[in-house]
Design a protein around this motif. Structure first.
Motif, PDB file in Angstrom:
ATOM      1  N   THR A   1     -41.155 -72.023 -36.407  1.00  0.00           N
ATOM      2  CA  THR A   1     -41.361 -71.485 -35.056  1.00  0.00           C
ATOM      3  C   THR A   1     -40.379 -72.126 -34.078  1.00  0.00           C
ATOM      4  O   THR A   1     -39.743 -73.126 -34.379  1.00  0.00           O
ATOM      5  CB  THR A   1     -42.804 -71.742 -34.573  1.00  0.00           C
ATOM      6  N   LYS A   2     -40.297 -71.510 -32.894  1.00  0.00           N
ATOM      7  CA  LYS A   2     -39.359 -71.987 -31.873  1.00  0.00           C
ATOM      8  C   LYS A   2     -39.821 -73.313 -31.263  1.00  0.00           C
ATOM      9  O   LYS A   2     -40.891 -73.811 -31.587  1.00  0.00           O
ATOM     10  CB  LYS A   2     -39.204 -70.906 -30.798  1.00  0.00           C
ATOM     11  N   LEU A   3     -39.013 -73.861 -30.343  1.00  0.00           N
ATOM     12  CA  LEU A   3     -39.278 -75.208 -29.821  1.00  0.00           C
ATOM     13  C   LEU A   3     -40.546 -75.304 -28.965  1.00  0.00           C
ATOM     14  O   LEU A   3     -41.276 -76.279 -29.038  1.00  0.00           O
ATOM     15  CB  LEU A   3     -38.054 -75.697 -29.017  1.00  0.00           C
ATOM     16  N   PHE A   4     -40.811 -74.277 -28.151  1.00  0.00           N
ATOM     17  CA  PHE A   4     -41.954 -74.378 -27.235  1.00  0.00           C
ATOM     18  C   PHE A   4     -42.968 -73.247 -27.383  1.00  0.00           C
ATOM     19  O   PHE A   4     -43.851 -73.094 -26.551  1.00  0.00           O
ATOM     20  CB  PHE A   4     -41.463 -74.424 -25.779  1.00  0.00           C
ATOM     21  N   CYS A   5     -42.793 -72.378 -28.398  1.00  0.00           N
ATOM     22  CA  CYS A   5     -43.756 -71.284 -28.569  1.00  0.00           C
ATOM     23  C   CYS A   5     -43.910 -70.985 -30.060  1.00  0.00           C
ATOM     24  O   CYS A   5     -43.260 -71.609 -30.887  1.00  0.00           O
ATOM     25  CB  CYS A   5     -43.286 -70.034 -27.817  1.00  0.00           C
ATOM     26  N   CYS A   6     -44.769 -70.032 -30.371  1.00  0.00           N
ATOM     27  CA  CYS A   6     -45.062 -69.756 -31.781  1.00  0.00           C
ATOM     28  C   CYS A   6     -44.216 -68.622 -32.350  1.00  0.00           C
ATOM     29  O   CYS A   6     -44.487 -68.138 -33.456  1.00  0.00           O
ATOM     30  CB  CYS A   6     -46.541 -69.433 -31.960  1.00  0.00           C
ATOM     31  N   CYS A   7     -43.201 -68.160 -31.619  1.00  0.00           N
ATOM     32  CA  CYS A   7     -42.363 -67.079 -32.139  1.00  0.00           C
ATOM     33  C   CYS A   7     -41.652 -67.523 -33.414  1.00  0.00           C
ATOM     34  O   CYS A   7     -41.200 -68.661 -33.516  1.00  0.00           O
ATOM     35  CB  CYS A   7     -41.321 -66.681 -31.100  1.00  0.00           C
ATOM     36  N   SER A   8     -41.544 -66.592 -34.335  1.00  0.00           N
ATOM     37  CA  SER A   8     -40.886 -66.891 -35.610  1.00  0.00           C
ATOM     38  C   SER A   8     -39.381 -67.078 -35.412  1.00  0.00           C
ATOM     39  O   SER A   8     -38.754 -66.413 -34.590  1.00  0.00           O
ATOM     40  CB  SER A   8     -41.141 -65.736 -36.576  1.00  0.00           C
TER      41      SER A   8
ATOM     42  N   HIS B   1     -38.536 -60.946 -31.492  1.00  0.00           N
ATOM     43  CA  HIS B   1     -39.105 -62.264 -31.750  1.00  0.00           C
ATOM     44  C   HIS B   1     -39.229 -63.012 -30.426  1.00  0.00           C
ATOM     45  O   HIS B   1     -38.587 -64.031 -30.209  1.00  0.00           O
ATOM     46  CB  HIS B   1     -38.230 -63.053 -32.728  1.00  0.00           C
ATOM     47  N   VAL B   2     -40.026 -62.428 -29.534  1.00  0.00           N
ATOM     48  CA  VAL B   2     -40.137 -63.002 -28.193  1.00  0.00           C
ATOM     49  C   VAL B   2     -41.594 -63.014 -27.730  1.00  0.00           C
ATOM     50  O   VAL B   2     -42.428 -62.266 -28.252  1.00  0.00           O
ATOM     51  CB  VAL B   2     -39.303 -62.196 -27.167  1.00  0.00           C
ATOM     52  N   CYS B   3     -41.889 -63.885 -26.746  1.00  0.00           N
ATOM     53  CA  CYS B   3     -43.226 -63.954 -26.151  1.00  0.00           C
ATOM     54  C   CYS B   3     -43.068 -64.397 -24.702  1.00  0.00           C
ATOM     55  O   CYS B   3     -41.951 -64.709 -24.278  1.00  0.00           O
ATOM     56  CB  CYS B   3     -44.089 -64.943 -26.939  1.00  0.00           C
ATOM     57  N   PRO B   4     -44.124 -64.450 -23.920  1.00  0.00           N
ATOM     58  CA  PRO B   4     -43.978 -64.838 -22.501  1.00  0.00           C
ATOM     59  C   PRO B   4     -43.279 -66.195 -22.323  1.00  0.00           C
ATOM     60  O   PRO B   4     -42.546 -66.380 -21.359  1.00  0.00           O
ATOM     61  CB  PRO B   4     -45.426 -64.879 -22.005  1.00  0.00           C
ATOM     62  N   VAL B   5     -43.491 -67.139 -23.266  1.00  0.00           N
ATOM     63  CA  VAL B   5     -42.890 -68.471 -23.085  1.00  0.00           C
ATOM     64  C   VAL B   5     -41.368 -68.403 -23.220  1.00  0.00           C
ATOM     65  O   VAL B   5     -40.634 -68.863 -22.335  1.00  0.00           O
ATOM     66  CB  VAL B   5     -43.473 -69.485 -24.106  1.00  0.00           C
ATOM     67  N   CYS B   6     -40.879 -67.805 -24.330  1.00  0.00           N
ATOM     68  CA  CYS B   6     -39.426 -67.815 -24.523  1.00  0.00           C
ATOM     69  C   CYS B   6     -38.727 -66.727 -23.716  1.00  0.00           C
ATOM     70  O   CYS B   6     -37.504 -66.674 -23.669  1.00  0.00           O
ATOM     71  CB  CYS B   6     -39.048 -67.783 -26.009  1.00  0.00           C
ATOM     72  N   LEU B   7     -39.515 -65.876 -23.045  1.00  0.00           N
ATOM     73  CA  LEU B   7     -38.924 -64.927 -22.095  1.00  0.00           C
ATOM     74  C   LEU B   7     -38.976 -65.486 -20.675  1.00  0.00           C
ATOM     75  O   LEU B   7     -38.492 -64.867 -19.738  1.00  0.00           O
ATOM     76  CB  LEU B   7     -39.650 -63.580 -22.141  1.00  0.00           C
TER      77      LEU B   7
END
Ligand SMILES: [Zn+2]
Length: 473
Positions: free
Chosen positions: A24-31, A42-48
């Motif tokens: 997963t990414k550094l600060f979120c659960c995206c693959s 492969h995005v979510c509110p955190v990495c966006l």
């Protein structure tokens, strides 16, 4: 031999390594498995960077960072704090990059490279964690582009930035440093270096103790060497013409092989760093002992062991330990046949054939190389046939023994060689007389005759030895 460094070259490198083997990414659960995916999947509110979203640190990423720090002989800090590096760019949706910058997790390390004059130490200033921005995609060429697309799949991936001291004295040493770094990271199993953007390099370089110039945007190790060669030549020529080198940032144009000025020191950004309020200070000291236990045997240690355990020369041991996969392949082969013979066949012959075809060690099996070595040491085929089998397997597939049978590579029996030797001597009295009269070259003619009679299946070296023995009688 001592390297004089006639131009007073000093090179330091900053390498961004993407830890793409984290799930997963550094600060979120995206693959992190986005490399073959559609954009922005492969995005979510955190990495966006959407308002109200909060980062949570990836525990495994911290462990990987500690692992890398330890492998680079760094000391690991007791505690670190992420900071916001503020700047606006479309690939950075939050408007700032979360980075450790001045509070690196690791620092004060060193690695050994093969320098211009033997082993050479390169200091590691620091290694810090940060997040990767997204990626801009220009439609068509950058200067005539009708528009630019943004892909945030990469946004929030874990990066480790490894900063070296300006200890390298030539582009060649810089290249060796990058190769060594990649080798160590491969051993640690923290990234897949073949994936796009896995390692990105910025270089700073100065000559004759002058100001240093930063060269950005280098996308390959070969590119780094070329960019540095160009930049050193440019600086030397500039000074020769009475010019002065000023601190600046330049961009490497890979296609043209030149560096182009981007901005001078005065234009440098003020990033207004401040502590990231959404992340508490991170205590890492307690983790270090546990991570230390997971460290594998690293390239230098493995090389030493190969020399001791298998009696290999320095060059063989180095060639066999640069890539972890090759080292493991070799050890398996060495457990089945004579280790020194195995070193020659794996390092000199097989690796040569693989490199020539741009293939990796995965393209061959331990079983097949062992079979080939056994056929040779068992005196069943010649070394030349062994090489031919390797080439056939790589180019057309097939198993060694089948290839031996198909191509009729089995060495002819000793008595057939002996008969051919005898015939060659009896049928060519002139060549024999010449040889006995001191004309060494006549022997080659007789060896040729033996090879002809055995249709090339005799070992040329053996035929030569048998001829000499027979002629002495
Ligand atoms: Zn995400």
């Amino acid at each position: 031999m001592v390297y004089e460094n006639p131009d007073g070259v000093k090179i330091g490198l900053e390498v961004h390594v993407q830890l793409n083997k984290l799930n997963t990414k550094l600060f979120c659960c995206c693959s992190t498995d986005y490399h073959d995916s559609e954009p922005n999947t492969h995005v979510c509110p955190v990495c966006l960077g959407l308002p109200g979203s909060l980062p949570v640190i990836n525990e495994k990423a911290v462990e990987f960072a500690i692992k890398i720090g330890l492998a680079l002989n760094c000391s690991i800090v007791e505690q670190t704090q992420f900071h916001r590096k503020n700047y606006y760019y479309p690939d950075l949706p939050k408007g700032f990059q979360t980075t450790q910058y001045d509070y690196p997790i690791a620092g004060n390390g060193k690695i050994i490279i093969e320098g211009e004059d033997g082993e050479h130490l390169v200091g590691i200033t620091r290694a810090h964690m940060e997040e990767d921005p997204g990626r801009l995609q220009h439609i068509g060429s950058i200067d005539r582009s009708k528009g630019t697309l943004i892909n945030y799949n990469r946004s929030g991936m874990t990066l480790i930035e490894i900063v070296s001291e300006p200890d390298m004295r030539s582009p060649k040493e810089a290249r060796r440093y990058l190769d060594k770094l990649r080798s160590i990271l491969d051993y640690l199993d923290v990234f897949d270096g073949d994936l796009e953007g896995a390692m990105r390099v910025d270089a700073n370089v100065s000559v004759f103790g002058g100001e240093r110039v930063e060269v950005k945007n280098i996308s390959s190790f070969k590119g780094a060497e070329r960019a540095l060669l160009y930049e050193i030549m440019r600086q030397k020529n500039h000074i020769r013409r009475g010019g002065e080198i000023t601190m600046e940032t330049r961009h490497f144009d890979e296609a043209r092989g030149v560096t182009i000025s981007m901005r001078t020191k005065e234009e440098e950004h003020d990033y207004r760093y401040f502590p990231e309020p959404d992340l508490v200070p991170l205590r890492v000291a307690d983790r270090v002992p546990k991570v230390r236990e997971t460290l594998p045997e690293l390239p230098d240690a493995k090389k030493e062991r190969f020399m001791k355990e298998y009696g290999l020369a320095d060059t063989h041991a180095r060639a066999l330990t640069t890539e972890i996969k090759v080292a493991e392949f070799y050890e398996e082969v060495a457990s089945k046949v004579d280790p020194k013979t195995a070193a020659v066949w794996v390092s000199d012959i097989l690796k040569g054939e693989l490199n020539y075809r741009d293939l990796t060690i995965d393209a061959f099996t331990v079983e097949d190389i062992v079979a080939i070595i056994e056929l040779i040491t068992g005196n069943k085929i010649t070394e030349q046939s062994g090489i031919e089998i390797i080439r056939t397997v790589l180019d057309h597939g097939g198993r060694p023994m089948d290839i031996v049978n198909e191509k009729g590579l089995l060495k002819v029996e000793d008595d057939i060689v002996a008969t051919a030797v005898e015939e060659a001597i009896n049928e060519n009295p002139e060549a024999v007389a010449d040889y006995l009269g001191g004309k060494e070259k006549s022997l080659n003619f007789l060896v040729g005759k033996v090879m002809q009679k055995t249709k090339g299946r005799a070992d040329a070296r053996e035929a030569r030895e048998k001829l000499i023995a027979k002629l002495k009688e």
